[in-house]
Design an enzyme around this catalytic site. Sequence first.
Site, mmCIF file in Angstrom:
data_model
loop_
_atom_site.group_PDB
_atom_site.id
_atom_site.type_symbol
_atom_site.label_atom_id
_atom_site.label_comp_id
_atom_site.label_asym_id
_atom_site.label_seq_id
_atom_site.Cartn_x
_atom_site.Cartn_y
_atom_site.Cartn_z
ATOM 1 N N GLY A 119 3.881 -33.158 -27.757
ATOM 2 C CA GLY A 119 5.014 -33.928 -27.238
ATOM 3 C C GLY A 119 5.769 -34.644 -28.349
ATOM 4 N N GLU A 139 17.034 -23.334 -26.667
ATOM 5 C CA GLU A 139 15.839 -23.650 -25.882
ATOM 6 C C GLU A 139 16.080 -23.379 -24.390
ATOM 7 O OE1 GLU A 139 13.504 -26.256 -27.722
ATOM 8 O OE2 GLU A 139 12.151 -26.585 -26.041
ATOM 9 N N TYR A 190 8.470 -29.551 -15.539
ATOM 10 C CA TYR A 190 9.658 -30.145 -16.160
ATOM 11 C C TYR A 190 10.910 -29.608 -15.467
ATOM 12 C CZ TYR A 190 12.934 -31.587 -19.815
ATOM 13 O OH TYR A 190 13.976 -32.168 -20.503
ATOM 14 N N SER A 245 7.917 -32.954 -30.343
ATOM 15 C CA SER A 245 9.086 -32.104 -30.611
ATOM 16 C C SER A 245 8.942 -31.196 -31.809
ATOM 17 C CB SER A 245 10.354 -32.942 -30.770
ATOM 18 O OG SER A 245 10.698 -33.451 -29.540
ATOM 19 N N ASP A 255 15.822 -34.322 -28.185
ATOM 20 C CA ASP A 255 14.944 -33.956 -29.301
ATOM 21 C C ASP A 255 15.730 -33.390 -30.480
ATOM 22 O OD1 ASP A 255 13.129 -34.655 -27.386
ATOM 23 O OD2 ASP A 255 12.462 -32.622 -26.966
ATOM 24 N N SER A 257 9.111 -28.155 -31.486
ATOM 25 C CA SER A 257 10.094 -27.083 -31.272
ATOM 26 C C SER A 257 11.482 -27.493 -31.770
ATOM 27 C CB SER A 257 10.132 -26.645 -29.806
ATOM 28 O OG SER A 257 10.206 -27.749 -28.966
ATOM 29 N N GLY A 310 2.479 -28.864 -29.219
ATOM 30 C CA GLY A 310 1.944 -29.224 -27.899
ATOM 31 C C GLY A 310 1.597 -30.700 -27.780
ATOM 32 N N GLU A 320 12.710 -42.042 -20.825
ATOM 33 C CA GLU A 320 12.061 -40.742 -20.644
ATOM 34 C C GLU A 320 12.607 -40.032 -19.421
ATOM 35 O OE1 GLU A 320 10.660 -39.094 -23.188
ATOM 36 O OE2 GLU A 320 9.224 -40.730 -23.367
ATOM 37 N N HIS A 321 12.900 -38.759 -19.593
ATOM 38 C CA HIS A 321 13.475 -37.924 -18.520
ATOM 39 C C HIS A 321 14.831 -38.463 -18.052
ATOM 40 C CE1 HIS A 321 10.203 -35.020 -18.037
ATOM 41 N NE2 HIS A 321 9.406 -36.031 -18.359
HETATM 42 C C1 GLA Z 1 11.145 -33.150 -23.501
HETATM 43 C C2 GLA Z 1 12.570 -32.606 -23.535
HETATM 44 C C3 GLA Z 1 13.600 -33.715 -23.727
HETATM 45 C C4 GLA Z 1 13.368 -34.867 -22.740
HETATM 46 C C5 GLA Z 1 11.904 -35.274 -22.700
HETATM 47 C C6 GLA Z 1 11.614 -36.278 -21.609
HETATM 48 O O1 GLA Z 1 10.809 -33.669 -24.750
HETATM 49 O O2 GLA Z 1 12.702 -31.655 -24.564
HETATM 50 O O3 GLA Z 1 14.896 -33.195 -23.624
HETATM 51 O O4 GLA Z 1 13.836 -34.524 -21.467
HETATM 52 O O5 GLA Z 1 11.035 -34.174 -22.511
HETATM 53 O O6 GLA Z 1 12.270 -37.469 -21.860
#
Ligand code: GLA
Length: 386
Positions: free
Chosen positions: A121, A157, A219, A123, A169, A125, A119, A32-33
């Site tokens: 998490g 995006e 973010y 994805s 994503d 979008s 919303g 993550e991240h």
């Molecule tokens: C969101 C972003 C991704 C990624 C995650 C965290 O989903 O769209 O690119 O950075 O957060 O892992």
Amino acid sequence: MTEETILEKFYSHFVGTPTVFAAPGRVNLIGEHTDYNDGYVFPMAINFYTYLAVAPRHDRNLQIWSENMQETILFSLDSNRSRRNHWSDYVAGVADELEKQGVILPGADLYIDSQVPVGAGLSSSAAIEMATALALAHSANASLEKKEFALLGQRAENRFVGMNCGIMDQFISMHAEDGHALMLDCRSLEFSQVPLKSDAVCIVVCNTMVKHELASSEYNKRRAECEEGVRLLRAQLPGITHLRDVSLSQFNQLQFGLPAIVAKRCRHVISENQRVLHSQACLAAHDLAGFARLMNESHNSLRDDYEVSCGELDLLVDLARSHAACLGSRMTGGGFGGCTVNLVRLDQADSFVEQIQSAYSFRTGLHPQVYIFTPSRGAHRVTAAQ
Ligand code: GLA
């Protein structure tokens, strides 16, 4: 959702002969991240899709009906468009990027219906972006590689929507294969499909039902803090361009020269990359308990060092870990709300779901949606080619 249902719904708004596309949301299992730090991620596509039916028009307008929003919007591809903070930004941003890439788009009628909760998490979008990209490229008779679709969705995006996301994503929504998670190197974009079949465990995703306002501003702030870390560490490590290039032992030696917040952010990213690599070794050795331990460590690091968790996510994680059927639990996605992902023993999954739902409702007054996802196929055309 069947092809017939989508077509029927399309015809209640438009005329013409539509072609239907679908693109899935995703859940990230670990990593993550790390994507925007050129690191590793390990997501899988979920069996919730955004469906999009497209039919050409004779002008240069895009007319879009959103089933979820019960709203229609029309704009000309020749107008100067910019962000409106509206769901249609994802469509407009993708159209923009396709045209910047030299694809000349005809006008089109688009019917969109998404199963991916917004919303959460998961994805939603990326799913709408990838479904739109396939549909619009089809209407223009343009053929692009999967990787190009993913990259242009990310650019839409970043530039149009204003969210500085990484590539994870869009990439998983495009490349996923049924029954597999995807191990992705976000620097080279090399990937491998990792089979995820188990009779012993399942992937349970629990939705906090909250999304805190600061999610996208925080973010972008985290991303800037990582870049600051690279800039400062470069004084000692001149060759580095991203946190991906820094090993844990280098970081341990150099961390005291960094501002405390920057050091915490770097520690999360550098250790998370290690955890993703380690998780692959666990899977190869069929060590599910080892994989789950890494999920737990990932959450703790996101909570304490990266500080992107929140009370509701921590509560769901604590409730999950207190159930005997749970091997590991962590927040998934950007954070500040959204979902947790849990590795749960299959034979006790029902009791796990019941306990989480009643305990979380009791503590928060919110009714959490809980999903048992199977690793699913990536974006594809639903209607057969004529
Ligand atoms: C969101 C972003 C991704 C990624 C995650 C965290 O989903 O769209 O690119 O950075 O957060 O892992």
